[in-house]
Design a protein around this motif. Sequence first.
Motif, mmCIF file in Angstrom:
data_model
loop_
_atom_site.group_PDB
_atom_site.id
_atom_site.type_symbol
_atom_site.label_atom_id
_atom_site.label_comp_id
_atom_site.label_asym_id
_atom_site.label_seq_id
_atom_site.Cartn_x
_atom_site.Cartn_y
_atom_site.Cartn_z
ATOM 1 N N ASP A 66 -4.090 -5.372 7.767
ATOM 2 C CA ASP A 66 -3.147 -6.468 7.538
ATOM 3 C C ASP A 66 -2.617 -7.085 8.853
ATOM 4 N N GLY A 126 -3.147 6.014 5.491
ATOM 5 C CA GLY A 126 -3.279 4.602 5.126
ATOM 6 C C GLY A 126 -4.724 4.200 4.970
ATOM 7 N N THR A 127 -4.900 2.954 4.643
ATOM 8 C CA THR A 127 -6.240 2.373 4.550
ATOM 9 C C THR A 127 -6.131 0.967 5.141
ATOM 10 N N GLY A 138 7.669 3.097 8.752
ATOM 11 C CA GLY A 138 7.102 2.223 9.779
ATOM 12 C C GLY A 138 6.290 2.963 10.835
ATOM 13 N N GLY A 154 4.389 1.616 -0.280
ATOM 14 C CA GLY A 154 5.416 1.666 -1.327
ATOM 15 C C GLY A 154 4.818 1.990 -2.692
ATOM 16 N N MET A 187 1.248 -6.714 9.629
ATOM 17 C CA MET A 187 1.615 -5.345 9.987
ATOM 18 C C MET A 187 1.206 -5.038 11.426
ATOM 19 N N ALA A 238 10.503 -6.311 10.095
ATOM 20 C CA ALA A 238 11.465 -6.730 9.067
ATOM 21 C C ALA A 238 12.502 -5.646 8.774
ATOM 22 N N HIS A 258 7.378 8.518 9.234
ATOM 23 C CA HIS A 258 6.098 7.809 9.310
ATOM 24 C C HIS A 258 4.986 8.662 8.715
ATOM 25 N N ARG A 308 9.731 -8.739 -1.549
ATOM 26 C CA ARG A 308 10.168 -10.059 -1.089
ATOM 27 C C ARG A 308 9.773 -11.173 -2.045
ATOM 28 N N LEU A 350 0.827 -1.220 0.000
ATOM 29 C CA LEU A 350 0.000 0.000 0.000
ATOM 30 C C LEU A 350 0.860 1.268 0.000
ATOM 31 N N ASN A 386 -5.104 6.596 8.725
ATOM 32 C CA ASN A 386 -5.343 5.359 9.444
ATOM 33 C C ASN A 386 -4.302 5.048 10.494
ATOM 34 N N LYS A 387 -3.065 4.933 10.061
ATOM 35 C CA LYS A 387 -2.042 4.460 11.007
ATOM 36 C C LYS A 387 -1.121 5.574 11.373
ATOM 37 N N SER A 395 9.526 0.249 3.012
ATOM 38 C CA SER A 395 8.092 0.183 3.365
ATOM 39 C C SER A 395 7.698 -1.274 3.582
ATOM 40 N N VAL A 396 8.212 -1.843 4.657
ATOM 41 C CA VAL A 396 7.918 -3.246 4.998
ATOM 42 C C VAL A 396 7.393 -3.267 6.432
ATOM 43 N N PRO A 397 6.785 -4.361 6.896
ATOM 44 C CA PRO A 397 6.350 -4.407 8.289
ATOM 45 C C PRO A 397 7.515 -4.091 9.230
ATOM 46 N N THR A 415 4.409 -10.438 -5.882
ATOM 47 C CA THR A 415 4.207 -8.986 -5.721
ATOM 48 C C THR A 415 5.031 -8.225 -6.750
HETATM 49 P P1 NAP Z 1 1.726 -4.049 2.638
HETATM 50 O O1 NAP Z 1 0.768 -3.428 1.699
HETATM 51 O O2 NAP Z 1 1.334 -5.315 3.302
HETATM 52 O O3 NAP Z 1 3.126 -4.282 1.877
HETATM 53 C C1 NAP Z 1 4.216 -4.819 2.573
HETATM 54 C C2 NAP Z 1 5.451 -4.882 1.700
HETATM 55 O O4 NAP Z 1 6.510 -5.372 2.527
HETATM 56 C C3 NAP Z 1 5.330 -5.849 0.529
HETATM 57 O O5 NAP Z 1 6.165 -5.414 -0.528
HETATM 58 C C4 NAP Z 1 5.883 -7.143 1.123
HETATM 59 O O6 NAP Z 1 6.500 -8.000 0.184
HETATM 60 C C5 NAP Z 1 6.983 -6.636 2.011
HETATM 61 N N1 NAP Z 1 7.229 -7.524 3.146
HETATM 62 C C6 NAP Z 1 6.317 -8.102 3.967
HETATM 63 N N2 NAP Z 1 6.934 -8.835 4.912
HETATM 64 C C7 NAP Z 1 8.264 -8.732 4.680
HETATM 65 C C8 NAP Z 1 9.411 -9.274 5.304
HETATM 66 N N3 NAP Z 1 9.304 -10.070 6.385
HETATM 67 N N4 NAP Z 1 10.619 -8.966 4.789
HETATM 68 C C9 NAP Z 1 10.736 -8.156 3.702
HETATM 69 N N5 NAP Z 1 9.682 -7.620 3.064
HETATM 70 C C10 NAP Z 1 8.452 -7.901 3.548
HETATM 71 O O7 NAP Z 1 2.135 -3.045 3.827
HETATM 72 P P2 NAP Z 1 1.953 -1.460 3.927
HETATM 73 O O8 NAP Z 1 0.561 -1.173 4.353
HETATM 74 O O9 NAP Z 1 2.507 -0.825 2.700
HETATM 75 O O10 NAP Z 1 2.867 -1.151 5.204
HETATM 76 C C11 NAP Z 1 4.260 -1.029 5.087
HETATM 77 C C12 NAP Z 1 4.802 -0.235 6.266
HETATM 78 O O11 NAP Z 1 4.131 1.017 6.319
HETATM 79 C C13 NAP Z 1 4.608 -0.881 7.632
HETATM 80 O O12 NAP Z 1 5.769 -0.735 8.390
HETATM 81 C C14 NAP Z 1 3.491 -0.071 8.272
HETATM 82 O O13 NAP Z 1 3.662 0.003 9.675
HETATM 83 C C15 NAP Z 1 3.676 1.282 7.624
HETATM 84 N N6 NAP Z 1 2.446 2.073 7.488
HETATM 85 C C16 NAP Z 1 1.323 1.469 7.048
HETATM 86 C C17 NAP Z 1 0.164 2.215 6.909
HETATM 87 C C18 NAP Z 1 -1.120 1.573 6.435
HETATM 88 O O14 NAP Z 1 -2.205 2.134 6.637
HETATM 89 N N7 NAP Z 1 -1.075 0.428 5.800
HETATM 90 C C19 NAP Z 1 0.189 3.593 7.193
HETATM 91 C C20 NAP Z 1 1.382 4.176 7.601
HETATM 92 C C21 NAP Z 1 2.520 3.401 7.755
HETATM 93 P P3 NAP Z 1 5.777 -9.229 -0.553
HETATM 94 O O15 NAP Z 1 4.358 -8.782 -0.850
HETATM 95 O O16 NAP Z 1 6.590 -9.395 -1.769
HETATM 96 O O17 NAP Z 1 5.815 -10.385 0.392
#
Ligand code: NAP
Length: 303
Positions: free
Chosen positions: A233, A128-129, A100, A18, A236, A78, A124, A39, A16, A302-303, A73-75, A43
């Motif tokens: 997620d 988000g959604t 993060g 990245g 996350m 990681a 940060h 990873r 989301l 959201n986050k 932009s990973v959990p 994806t």
């Molecule tokens: P996401 O849509 O689930 O995407 C996660 C990305 O990280 C994917 O490219 C995934 O790769 C990769 N990944 C997952 N586990 C991994 C691991 N163990 N090692 C290496 N790569 C890994 O997540 P997102 O919502 O973009 O969130 C990413 C970060 O942004 C998090 O740290 C979160 O706390 C932060 N954040 C999120 C939001 C939100 O609302 N979602 C808002 C602000 C900040 P594959 O798909 O190839 O496995």
Amino acid sequence: MSGIKFNRIALIGIGLIGSSLARIIREKDLAGHISIATRSKKTLYKARELVLGDSYTIDSAEAVKDADLVIISVPVGASGIVARNIANSLKFGAIVTDVGSAKASVISQMQPELPDHVHFIPGHPIAGTEFSGPCAGFAELFSNRWCILTPIPGTNEEALEKLNAFWVACGSKTDWMDPVHHDLILAMVSHLPHIIAYSIIGTANNLEKAIHAEVIAYSASGFRDFTRLSSSDPAMWRDICLHNRDAILEVLGRFSEDLALLQRAIRCEDSDALFELFTYTRAIRQDVIEEEKKKNRPSCGNK
Ligand code: NAP
């Protein structure tokens, strides 16, 4: 025209956040080249299909070569492993940042892994959604949302200004904060509401089958709002709970005390206490709306 442009931006993680970054970087012409690493091949193929970047790899070290801005932009759990993987391939003077949701842990994981010749500036975007993956992203995600940078002592001013300008070009309003303070504020405004939502939906799920079915069938707006939060997620949110543990336990403790008081007021039929609390909380909602209007501040995502 924002005026800020990097020769090469590497996006490590293309979910989301990245993929939203990839889209806005392209739209605003913030990079000469966008290299993408994720990873899994699945994806990666999706990112390529969506034409999110200029080059694609599952090797994060390969992706960061020659990049002057690297965004991870990973959990949060990681972050350390990713930092270790890219450390030896980072360009001299590159800015390395992350998105993060918990900052102190990310800093303690990443800082020891990164070489001295790069500028590590944690960040940060509070945007988000509940959706994840590369298809979920959109260019407007950061528009009028806060992005909080949590620079560590000794951070290079020029690099900080550059990263700040990048987020502003993405549409964000920026603020700088101490990482531990960030974690406490986010525990209150984001992590606690999510944890409560996960817990409420868990309670509903544990009801006897017949009642559970009726809860779903007649779910009204309050319950529906909680299901939206609780559909976020799992990986996350597991990582946020584990990596912002202290701040979350602190606000959960306060919440539990206040909940016990409310429970007591209901049991004792203390109508004054109930009315007073509900009047007070209604006023807070009004304050939040007024504050946004007055200062034209972005509402938090959201986050
Ligand atoms: P996401 O849509 O689930 O995407 C996660 C990305 O990280 C994917 O490219 C995934 O790769 C990769 N990944 C997952 N586990 C991994 C691991 N163990 N090692 C290496 N790569 C890994 O997540 P997102 O919502 O973009 O969130 C990413 C970060 O942004 C998090 O740290 C979160 O706390 C932060 N954040 C999120 C939001 C939100 O609302 N979602 C808002 C602000 C900040 P594959 O798909 O190839 O496995």
